[in-house]
Scaffold this active site. Structure first.
Site, mmCIF file in Angstrom:
data_model
loop_
_atom_site.group_PDB
_atom_site.id
_atom_site.type_symbol
_atom_site.label_atom_id
_atom_site.label_comp_id
_atom_site.label_asym_id
_atom_site.label_seq_id
_atom_site.Cartn_x
_atom_site.Cartn_y
_atom_site.Cartn_z
ATOM 1 C CG HIS A 5 33.447 15.734 75.743
ATOM 2 N ND1 HIS A 5 32.340 15.027 75.354
ATOM 3 C CD2 HIS A 5 33.397 15.772 77.102
ATOM 4 C CE1 HIS A 5 31.659 14.638 76.409
ATOM 5 N NE2 HIS A 5 32.267 15.088 77.489
ATOM 6 C CB CYS A 23 32.253 16.638 80.612
ATOM 7 S SG CYS A 23 33.709 15.731 81.180
#
Length: 228
Positions: free
Chosen positions: A176, A192
């Site tokens: 992301h 992440c």
């Protein structure tokens, strides 16, 4: 990919690290940094503003660029993440690849193997797991029960998110945007894979539904990795 108990503390930490308030980016000392390409300027035609990346913060090695494919065994369209070098490669045709600098998880070296990019979202909502909310009551307004955090500035997922699945199950790991420029190339979160919003938008437009995502096994044991 080594399947962990993603729905407990590990998964919560993976997203919690993205939500921490961060200091303002500062110019790198001891580095001669060329001017940024125009593609890292402010983006004004999105639903929410994407600010320009500050000059003198991101080393040129971490800027998006086309390179010779270092992973010729993978077919075109595959995403390959090298957590030790804090780089993501999108494999192209004819021996080429697009390379992006990323921020990775300080504990992310335990996550390696294959996943599938099951789906992707523009300006996604962020819903911290219930386990995180239990430890961080201040996140209760953004809980699953309350519908999560609205997209836009301040959302930990940024402008784009790619959702990684393994064996049909959500890993709760994402590729992301919203990586603070000063942390690009560093291992500071818990899992992440984070890009600058400008790069997350570019990658989103290129990666096909169902694309293979390969996270290479880390060779570092102390968590101190990255290019710089």
């Amino acid at each position: 990919m080594k399947r962990r108990v993603f729905l407990t503390a590990a998964s919560a930490a993976a997203l919690a690290a993205c939500a921490k308030p961060q200091p303002e980016p500062q110019p790198l000392e001891g580095h001669e940094i060329p001017l940024l390409p125009a593609r890292y300027g402010a983006i004004t035609d999105e639903p929410y503003p994407v600010p320009a990346v500050p000059e003198g913060v991101v080393p040129p090695e971490l800027l998006r660029q086309e390179v010779d494919n270092p992973f010729p065994s993978y077919e075109a369209g595959t995403v390959v993440v090298d957590p030790d070098r804090a780089l993501l490669h999108l494999i192209l045709e004819e021996g080429r690849a697009l390379r992006y600098g990323v921020g990775v998880g300080a504990a992310g070296f335990g996550w390696d193997g294959d996943a599938v990019m099951q789906y992707k979202r523009k300006w996604p909502r962020w819903t911290p797991p219930d386990e995180m909310v239990a430890r961080r009551p201040d996140l209760e307004p953004y809980s699953i029960a309350n519908g999560g955090m609205d997209p836009g500035p301040g959302n930990p997922l940024g402008a784009r998110a790619l959702y990684l699945f393994q064996n049909g199950e959500d890993t709760l790991y994402r590729i992301h945007g919203a990586c603070e420029p000063q942390y690009l190339g560093q291992a500071v979160s818990s899992g992440c894979i984070r890009l600058l919003d400008q790069d997350a938008i570019d990658l989103y437009d290129r990666v096909e539904h169902g694309a293979r995502v390969v996270v290479l096994k880390s060779l570092w044991k102390n968590g101190a990795r990255g290019l710089f």
